[in-house]
Design an enzyme around this catalytic site. Structure first.
Site, PDB file in Angstrom:
ATOM      1  N   ASP A  96       0.861  -1.186   0.000  1.00 51.30           N
ATOM      2  CA  ASP A  96       0.000   0.000   0.000  1.00 51.30           C
ATOM      3  C   ASP A  96       0.895   1.233   0.000  1.00 51.30           C
ATOM      4  O   ASP A  96       1.703   1.408   0.915  1.00 51.30           O
ATOM      5  CB  ASP A  96      -0.858  -0.035   1.270  1.00 51.30           C
ATOM      6  CG  ASP A  96      -2.207   0.650   1.114  1.00 51.30           C
ATOM      7  OD1 ASP A  96      -2.248   1.697   0.440  1.00 51.30           O
ATOM      8  OD2 ASP A  96      -3.201   0.145   1.664  1.00 51.30           O
ATOM      9  N   ASP A 198      -3.134   4.630  -2.221  1.00 48.75           N
ATOM     10  CA  ASP A 198      -4.091   5.271  -1.316  1.00 48.75           C
ATOM     11  C   ASP A 198      -4.494   6.649  -1.839  1.00 48.75           C
ATOM     12  O   ASP A 198      -3.642   7.439  -2.247  1.00 48.75           O
ATOM     13  CB  ASP A 198      -3.445   5.389   0.069  1.00 48.75           C
ATOM     14  CG  ASP A 198      -4.384   5.943   1.107  1.00 48.75           C
ATOM     15  OD1 ASP A 198      -5.411   5.306   1.386  1.00 48.75           O
ATOM     16  OD2 ASP A 198      -4.083   7.031   1.647  1.00 48.75           O
ATOM     17  N   GLU A 254      -7.071   3.932  -5.219  1.00 52.26           N
ATOM     18  CA  GLU A 254      -8.274   4.324  -4.493  1.00 52.26           C
ATOM     19  C   GLU A 254      -8.754   5.649  -5.071  1.00 52.26           C
ATOM     20  O   GLU A 254      -7.997   6.621  -5.113  1.00 52.26           O
ATOM     21  CB  GLU A 254      -7.956   4.466  -2.998  1.00 52.26           C
ATOM     22  CG  GLU A 254      -9.194   4.749  -2.161  1.00 52.26           C
ATOM     23  CD  GLU A 254      -8.864   5.007  -0.700  1.00 52.26           C
ATOM     24  OE1 GLU A 254      -9.757   4.803   0.139  1.00 52.26           O
ATOM     25  OE2 GLU A 254      -7.723   5.414  -0.395  1.00 52.26           O
ATOM     26  N   HIS A 329     -10.569  -2.494   4.698  1.00 56.72           N
ATOM     27  CA  HIS A 329     -10.221  -1.951   6.011  1.00 56.72           C
ATOM     28  C   HIS A 329     -10.973  -0.671   6.340  1.00 56.72           C
ATOM     29  O   HIS A 329     -10.969  -0.227   7.502  1.00 56.72           O
ATOM     30  CB  HIS A 329      -8.711  -1.693   6.077  1.00 56.72           C
ATOM     31  CG  HIS A 329      -8.267  -0.639   5.121  1.00 56.72           C
ATOM     32  ND1 HIS A 329      -8.117  -0.876   3.765  1.00 56.72           N
ATOM     33  CD2 HIS A 329      -7.960   0.669   5.299  1.00 56.72           C
ATOM     34  CE1 HIS A 329      -7.730   0.238   3.168  1.00 56.72           C
ATOM     35  NE2 HIS A 329      -7.632   1.184   4.063  1.00 56.72           N
ATOM     36  N   ASP A 330     -11.597  -0.037   5.347  1.00 58.49           N
ATOM     37  CA  ASP A 330     -12.387   1.183   5.556  1.00 58.49           C
ATOM     38  C   ASP A 330     -13.893   0.932   5.493  1.00 58.49           C
ATOM     39  O   ASP A 330     -14.674   1.877   5.567  1.00 58.49           O
ATOM     40  CB  ASP A 330     -12.035   2.225   4.481  1.00 58.49           C
ATOM     41  CG  ASP A 330     -10.728   2.941   4.771  1.00 58.49           C
ATOM     42  OD1 ASP A 330     -10.318   2.992   5.946  1.00 58.49           O
ATOM     43  OD2 ASP A 330     -10.109   3.452   3.822  1.00 58.49           O
TER      44      ASP A 330
END
Length: 555
Positions: A96, A198, A254, A329-330
């Site tokens: 990431d 990200d 993302e 994870h979000d």
């Protein structure tokens, strides 16, 4: 076809995955130890959320040093050994990259804040105060409060789209871009196969830095232009040319607030930007707007879910590639958020999995999704997430927009921390995650929901995921087949066809806990005789779809 187009990728939140040294925090040795489990599941690649040195203000998404593994996870050698072991099992490793911002403990920022004329001065976005000394504009941060923080040493404010401890990098500075690329090249030299990028669509800012138009001068607003700034595509193309393309590295970005047109630009192969992008639109089907901007949720609009997913299938077909996900994870656990996590936990978990894995694209699974883990119902004090805590302070304590109970009713559905509870391996101490004190409270239902008990159950979600993954590996129709939605106006049933050469499959899913009639599909169903996959134990197609019943049928 590229390797990632026929793959299933498993996201690991290392902090909560498996702890080998009993300090209560998951580590890289824990990931390595569980590789045989992941191989048994059948996945092709793992994506690790940030493992770099970090103060952990935002659970690693505040990076202090891009080239150093945080000691809580191990060291650089541990990561190298994990990569080598994964590769021996034919599992790729994706890291990431948090390139929009760093930690305020990063040496770049520590130097940048010292003066307006040192080497790192322009690594971040600094602006003078307004004449009255206030912030440069009325922008709000995504985690609450102003997007600007004042630094006396420079007599200026710096920009942060997230926490004040996460200053945004200035991508207009070519040196910043090269520092990021060099960090990515370093990890490529260690064997990394790809990147999840990200909030990559936020790296280019609205360079006018104008106030958001408003009638309330006391309010802060998240600017609509905080994504897809004027140079965003230029920067991502450069990243592609400098790192991704020369080293043949897979990429998934993302893309908050990006519409289908933007996703298509980001992922069209001829543009040389990204391989895939995570869209957010389909995850907003239960979001609502509360009074005065308070957080709120509503009943999921499954018609909207169908429309968004179908549009992505149609628009990206033959032009680029879909990244498919419901959990990460979000995001909260789907059986709790959209399904029924008690009476129909198995059925709702497998129903939504069938929808996702039947689509064209690369499916992403988040740790615990494959055993139907659920949201906990914690008190405010038991959560860890800075976003939740900041919103609680602002919306409950300061502005009194919600009571604590009202706030928790929403967060029990959608809080990011719902997915971050430690992985539930067995029914022993701390769900088998650690012998120490877990960094974050284990969901109390681990005695019933865990890997060991699920794999032994007649209704095993793990086994169902295994079958979905096996189908993707064996059946070209899932990789290459065309998509055609049926029953477009039905609010409760998701039905679509996949077609490739002389083969046709029908994916049929009840998204509710009600019995539903299949009368409208009766004539069509007569053609589909073979059951490829079914999430109920009785292998028989009837005219009624039971609660959360899901089929994959072949003509």
């Amino acid at each position: 076809m590229k390797w990632w187009q026929s793959s299933v990728i498993y996201e690991i939140y290392p902090k909560s995955f498996y702890d080998t040294n009993n300090d209560g925090i998951g580590d890289l040795k824990g990931v390595e130890k569980k590789l045989p489990y992941l191989k048994e599941l059948g996945i092709d690649a793992i994506w690790l959320t940030p493992i770099y040195l970090s103060p952990q203000i935002d659970n690693g998404y505040d990076v202090a040093d891009y080239r150093t593994v945080d000691p809580m996870f191990g060291n650089n050698q541990d990561l190298k050994e994990l990569i080598d072991r994964a590769h021996r099992l034919n599992i790729k490793v994706i890291l990431d990259m948090v390139a929009n911002h760093t930690s305020d403990q990063c040496i770049w920022f520590k130097e940048s804040k010292k003066s307006k004329d040192n080497y790192f001065s322009d690594f971040y976005i600094w602006k003078d105060p307004k004449p009255d000394g206030s912030e440069p504009n009325n922008w709000a941060a995504s985690f609450g409060g102003s997007a600007w923080t004042y630094v006396p040493e420079r007599s200026q404010y710096y920009l942060h789209y997230y926490a004040s401890q996460q200053p945004d990098l200035n991508w207009e500075n070519p040196l910043v871009r090269q520092y990021v690329y060099d960090a990515m090249r370093y990890w490529k030299s260690q064997g990394v196969d790809g990147w999840r990028l990200d909030v990559i669509t936020q790296i280019s800012k609205d360079l006018t830095f104008k106030d958001v138009p408003t009638t309330d001068s006391n309010k802060k607003y998240i600017p609509l232009k905080n994504t897809s700034g004027p140079h965003m595509h230029k920067f991502i193309h450069e990243l592609n040319q400098q790192v991704l393309k020369p080293f043949d590295m897979m990429s998934v970005g993302e893309a908050p607030n990006s519409n289908i047109e933007e996703i298509l630009k980001l992922t069209s192969p001829e543009r040389d930007e990204l391989n895939m992008a995570f869209s957010f639109e389909h995850m907003r089907i239960d979001k609502a707007i509360g009074k005065n901007g308070a957080i709120a949720v509503k009943k999921p609009n499954f018609l909207k879910l169908k429309q968004v997913l179908s549009k992505m299938q149609y628009e990206l077909n033959s032009k680029s590639w879909n990244a498919l996900y419901f959990e990460n994870h979000d995001r909260s656990r789907i059986p709790t958020r959209w399904g029924n996590d008690t009476e129909y936990r198995y059925e709702s978990a497998t129903a939504f999995a069938t929808i996702l894995h039947g689509l064209k694209g690369t499916p992403f699974i988040f740790q615990g999704e494959e055993i139907g883990m659920t949201n906990p119902k914690y008190s405010v004090d038991e959560y860890e997430d800075i976003d939740l805590k900041n919103k609680y302070q602002e919306q409950v304590k300061e502005k009194h927009l919600l009571t604590t109970d009202e706030f928790l009713k929403v967060e029990h559905k959608i809080a990011r921390d719902n997915a971050r509870t430690p992985m539930q391996w067995n029914n022993k101490k701390n769900a088998g995650f650690t012998e120490g004190k877990p960094w974050y409270k284990v969901n109390p239902n681990f005695t019933e929901i865990n890997v060991e008990s699920d794999k032994l159950s007649k209704k095993s979600i793990f086994r169902y995921y295994q079958q979905l993954i096996t189908l993707r590996h064996k059946e070209d129709i899932l990789i290459k087949g065309d998509y055609q939605e049926l029953l477009e106006d039905d609010k409760n049933i998701f039905a679509y066809q996949r077609s490739w050469k002389n083969k046709s499959w029908l994916i049929l899913v009840n998204m509710t806990e009600k019995d539903l009639s299949l009368n409208e599909l009766h004539d069509n169903l007569k053609n589909y005789k073979k059951i490829i996959l079914h999430n109920y134990l009785n292998q028989k197609l009837e005219d009624i779809l039971k609660p959360y019943e899901a089929y994959i049928l072949e003509k």
